[in-house]
Design a protein around this motif. Structure first.
Motif, PDB file in Angstrom:
ATOM      1  N   THR A   1       3.464  97.654  41.217  1.00  0.00           N
ATOM      2  CA  THR A   1       4.539  96.666  41.007  1.00  0.00           C
ATOM      3  C   THR A   1       5.143  96.882  39.625  1.00  0.00           C
ATOM      4  N   PRO A   2       6.451  97.095  39.542  1.00  0.00           N
ATOM      5  CA  PRO A   2       7.042  97.292  38.215  1.00  0.00           C
ATOM      6  C   PRO A   2       7.191  95.969  37.455  1.00  0.00           C
ATOM      7  N   ALA A   3       7.217  96.061  36.128  1.00  0.00           N
ATOM      8  CA  ALA A   3       7.349  94.875  35.272  1.00  0.00           C
ATOM      9  C   ALA A   3       8.615  94.099  35.606  1.00  0.00           C
ATOM     10  N   THR A   4       9.653  94.816  35.985  1.00  0.00           N
ATOM     11  CA  THR A   4      10.926  94.151  36.297  1.00  0.00           C
ATOM     12  C   THR A   4      10.742  93.125  37.419  1.00  0.00           C
ATOM     13  N   GLU A   5       9.904  93.482  38.401  1.00  0.00           N
ATOM     14  CA  GLU A   5       9.666  92.550  39.514  1.00  0.00           C
ATOM     15  C   GLU A   5       8.838  91.350  39.065  1.00  0.00           C
ATOM     16  N   VAL A   6       7.847  91.620  38.218  1.00  0.00           N
ATOM     17  CA  VAL A   6       7.024  90.518  37.705  1.00  0.00           C
ATOM     18  C   VAL A   6       7.912  89.531  36.952  1.00  0.00           C
ATOM     19  N   ILE A   7       8.765  90.051  36.077  1.00  0.00           N
ATOM     20  CA  ILE A   7       9.613  89.174  35.256  1.00  0.00           C
ATOM     21  C   ILE A   7      10.617  88.430  36.132  1.00  0.00           C
ATOM     22  N   ALA A   8      11.102  89.100  37.177  1.00  0.00           N
ATOM     23  CA  ALA A   8      12.062  88.450  38.074  1.00  0.00           C
ATOM     24  C   ALA A   8      11.433  87.235  38.747  1.00  0.00           C
ATOM     25  N   GLY A   9      10.101  87.238  38.880  1.00  0.00           N
ATOM     26  CA  GLY A   9       9.395  86.070  39.435  1.00  0.00           C
ATOM     27  C   GLY A   9       9.289  84.944  38.432  1.00  0.00           C
ATOM     28  N   ARG A  10       9.706  85.179  37.199  1.00  0.00           N
ATOM     29  CA  ARG A  10       9.747  84.183  36.126  1.00  0.00           C
ATOM     30  C   ARG A  10       8.431  83.426  35.912  1.00  0.00           C
ATOM     31  N   PRO A  11       7.328  84.166  35.597  1.00  0.00           N
ATOM     32  CA  PRO A  11       6.155  83.452  35.089  1.00  0.00           C
ATOM     33  C   PRO A  11       6.541  82.740  33.795  1.00  0.00           C
ATOM     34  N   ALA A  12       5.723  81.769  33.379  1.00  0.00           N
ATOM     35  CA  ALA A  12       6.035  81.051  32.141  1.00  0.00           C
ATOM     36  C   ALA A  12       6.163  82.032  30.983  1.00  0.00           C
ATOM     37  N   ALA A  13       5.268  83.018  30.933  1.00  0.00           N
ATOM     38  CA  ALA A  13       5.396  84.069  29.913  1.00  0.00           C
ATOM     39  C   ALA A  13       4.901  85.383  30.490  1.00  0.00           C
ATOM     40  N   THR A  14       5.630  86.454  30.208  1.00  0.00           N
ATOM     41  CA  THR A  14       5.180  87.798  30.549  1.00  0.00           C
ATOM     42  C   THR A  14       5.088  88.571  29.244  1.00  0.00           C
TER      43      THR A  14
END
Ligand SMILES: Nc1ncnc2c1ncn2[C@@H]1O[C@H](COP(=O)(O)OP(=O)(O)OP(=O)(O)O)[C@@H](O)[C@H]1O
Ligand SMILES: [Mg+2]
Length: 469
Positions: A291-304
Motif C-alpha cells: 500500500t503506498p503512503a499516498t493511499e494511507v494519507i488519502a484515508g486521512r488518519p489523524a496523523a501520518t
C-alpha cells in the motif's frame, strides 16, 4: 534630547495617549519602563489593555516612551461607555493583573494551551485552532527546542481538533507520536491513544513507507531518472511508452529485462540508466504490491508520520516526498483539510536544490505555499534559519513561531518578512532559553513569548549526551 536632562523623573507619571483608539504612546519615568510584550491597564477603563510592542529610553536614561496596540478584552466592546476607536489623552496606566491577560490569551479550553506566557506562570497561551488554515513558519537555531515544541503543537492538535496531518520527519523525531511517555494513565494520554496515528517507516514490515513509481507524474518520473524531456528526448519517450504499454510493473525484477527485450536502442538506453542509477534497487522506496503512503494519507488518519530519516539516500527521501506532495496536489479539488508538517524544511525546499528531484519537490511546495490555502493544504515548515528555505515559501506564511535566534541578520530578515511581529519582541529571541518561543499570527490571540508545556509523547531522536567517567 538635551531637554530631557531637565526632566525631574519624580514629577513624571506614566500616561498614555492614543490619537486613534488603536495605537498608543506611553511616557513615564525610566524606572517604570515596561518591556515589549507587557500589558498595561488603563486606569478606570477595565475593558481595554495596552499591549507594549516597542520601548525606548532617552539618552539620559530618564524618560521612557513605549508604543503598541490597544486591545479590548472581555466582550470585545472596549472600555465601558466609550465609542470604539475614540482617542485617549493622558490616561494613567499601570502594569495589569495577570487575570486580565489570561482573559485575553487563555481561551476556554486548557487543552489548547501551548505553554505559559513568559514571566506569568498563571497565564496559559491558547492555540487558536481555526487559524491553522494558514501556512506557518517555525524557526530557531539548532537545539532551541523546535522539534520538541512542534511535538507539543501536534499533540494539542490531535487532542483538541479533528484536523488531520501528515508529518515529513527527516530525523525520525516523530516516530513515537503514537506512544505515551508521560503518565500513560492520564486523561490526555488516553485521549491521544484514541486518535489514529499511523507511523510509516522504510523498514517496517507491517507499515512500510512506500510510494508507487507508476503513479508518479511524468515530471516526477523524469526527475527520479534525471531525464530532461528535451535533452534526453529519446529515452524520455521510451519511458512514456513503457507506461503507456500494458507492461505489468508490479515485479521490479522484470523492468530492465523487459526494456532490453524490446530490441529498441532507446529502451536499451533507458534500461542502462535504470541500472546505472540503481533506482530499481530502492527496495524500501517503491510500493510495487504494498500500500503506498499516498493511499494511507488519502484515508486521512489523524496523523501520518513519514519516517524519511529511515532512508540512507536523500534521493529516496525526495522521491517519497514528491510522490506524496504531487498526489495531495492532484487531489486538491477534494478540498479536504490537511496540515502538512515539514521538519528540517531546508531538506525539501531550499532556495537552490542540487538535483532535478530536489527542484521538483521545492517547486511543488512553492505551489502549495502560493495556492494550497484555499484547497485546505496548509503548510507548517520548521527550519533553523529563514534563508535556508525558499523565500517564495517563507513569504506566504501568516503564522510564526520563533525560538532562540542569535543571528541579527536572521532576525532582520524575519522582521522584514513578518512585518506584523513587533520588533521589540523579535529582538528578545537572542536571549530565549531552550523551550521559549515567540508565537505570532492568527494562531494565537496576541504575539506572545511562551514557555512551551511538556510533551505527552516521547521525542524520537533526542540529543546525544556527552559521555562522562
Ligand atoms: N521544552 C523542553 N523541555 C524539555 N526538553 C527539551 C525542551 N525543548 C527541547 N528539549 C530537548 O532538547 C534537545 C534539543 O531540542 P530539539 O531537538 O527540539 O531542538 P531543535 O531546535 O529541533 O534542534 P535542531 O535544529 O538541531 O533539530 C532535545 O533532546 C529535546 O528533547
Ligand atoms: Mg529539530
Amino acid at each position: 534630547m538635551a531637554a530631557n536632562l531637565e526632566v525631574d523623573p519624580s514629577a513624571l507619571t506614566t500616561r498614555l495617549d492614543s490619537p486613534d483608539g488603536r495605537s498608543f504612546v506611553v511616557r513615564g519615568p525610566a524606572s517604570e519602563r515596561p518591556m515589549a510584550g507587557d500589558y498595561l491597564e488603563l486606569e478606570g477603563e477595565g475593558g481595554m489593555l495596552a499591549f507594549v510592542e516597542d520601548v525606548a529610553v532617552d539618552a539620559g536614561d530618564t524618560v521612557f516612551s513605549a508604543t503598541g496596540t490597544l486591545v479590548p478584552v472581555g466582550d470585545g466592546s472596549g472600555a465601558a461607555g466609550r465609542p470604539v476607536d475614540s482617542a485617549w489623552h493622558a490616561v494613567a496606566v499601570r502594569t495589569t493583573h495577570p487575570d486580565a491577560v489570561a482573559r485575553l490569551l487563555s481561551g476556554t479550553d486548557p487543552e489548547l494551551h501551548l505553554g505559559q506566557l513568559a514571566g506569568h506562570d498563571s497565564v496559559g497561551v491558547a492555540l487558536v485552532p481555526n487559524r491553522l488554515n494558514r501556512h506557518t513558519f517555525w524557526c530557531g537555531q539548532s537545539g532551541s527546542g523546535k522539534t520538541y515544541a512542534l511535538g507539543v503543537l501536534l499533540e494539542r492538535i490531535l487532542l483538541s481538533t479533528r484536523l488531520p496531518m501528515v508529518v515529513f520527519d527527516p530525523n525520525s523525531d516523530f516516530v513515537r507520536l503514537h506512544e505515551q511517555a508521560v503518565a500513560p494513565a492520564s486523561d490526555q494520554a488516553r485521549a491521544l491513544r484514541e486518535r489514529e496515528v499511523v507511523i510509516l517507516r522504510p523498514d517496517d514490515a507491517e507499515s512500510p513507507l512506500r510510494v508507487r513509481f507508476t503513479e508518479l507524474t511524468a515530471r516526477a518520473k523524469a526527475a527520479v531518472l534525471r531525464l530532461d524531456p528535451i535533452v534526453d528526448r529519446a529515452e524520455y519517450n521510451a519511458l512514456l511508452r513503457l507506461f503507456d504499454s500494458d507492461f505489468d510493473t508490479v515485479d521490479a525484477e522484470r523492468i530492465v529485462p523487459y526494456l532490453r527485450s524490446l530490441g529498441d536502442p532507446d529502451a536499451e538506453a533507458l534500461a542502462q540508466r535504470l541500472e546505472n542509477l540503481g533506482v530499481v534497487e530502492w527496495r524500501t522506496t517503491w510500493a510495487f504490491g504494498a500500500t503506498p503512503a499516498t493511499e494511507v494519507i488519502a484515508g486521512r488518519p489523524a496523523a501520518t508520520v513519514l519516517d524519511l530519516g529511515g532512508y540512507d539516500r536523500s534521493e529516496e527521501q525526495l522521491a517519497v516526498a514528491l510522490a506524496v506532495l504531487d498526489d495531495l496536489w492532484a487531489r486538491r479539488g477534494e478540498r479536504r483539510p490537511l496540515l502538512i508538517v515539514v521538519d528540517e524544511a531546508h531538506n525539501l525546499c531550499p532556495p537552490d536544490p542540487e538535483t532535478p528531484l530536489g527542484v521538483a519537490v521545492r517547486d511543488r511546495l512553492i505551489q502549495i505555499a502560493a495556492e494550497g490555502r484555499k484547497y485546505g493544504l496548509w503548510l507548517l515548515l520548521s527550519t533553523q534559519r529563514p534563508s535556508k528555505v525558499h523565500p517564495g515559501i517563507v513569504s506566504q506564511c501568516d503564522n510564526l513561531t520563533l525560538m532562540r535566534m542569535n543571528s541579527r541578520d536572521d532576525l532582520d530578515q524575519l522582521a522584514s518578512v513578518f512585518g506584523f511581529v513587533p520588533r521589540g519582541l523579535l529582538a528578545q529571541a537572542a536571549r530565549f532559553r531552550q523551550g521559549e518561543a515567540l508565537l505570532a499570527g492568527g494562531f494565537v490571540t496576541m504575539p506572545s513569548i511562551v514557555r512551551v508545556r511538556g510533551r505527552v509523547t516521547p521525542q524520537g531522536g533526542t540529543d546525544v549526551p556527552v559521555p562522562m567517567p
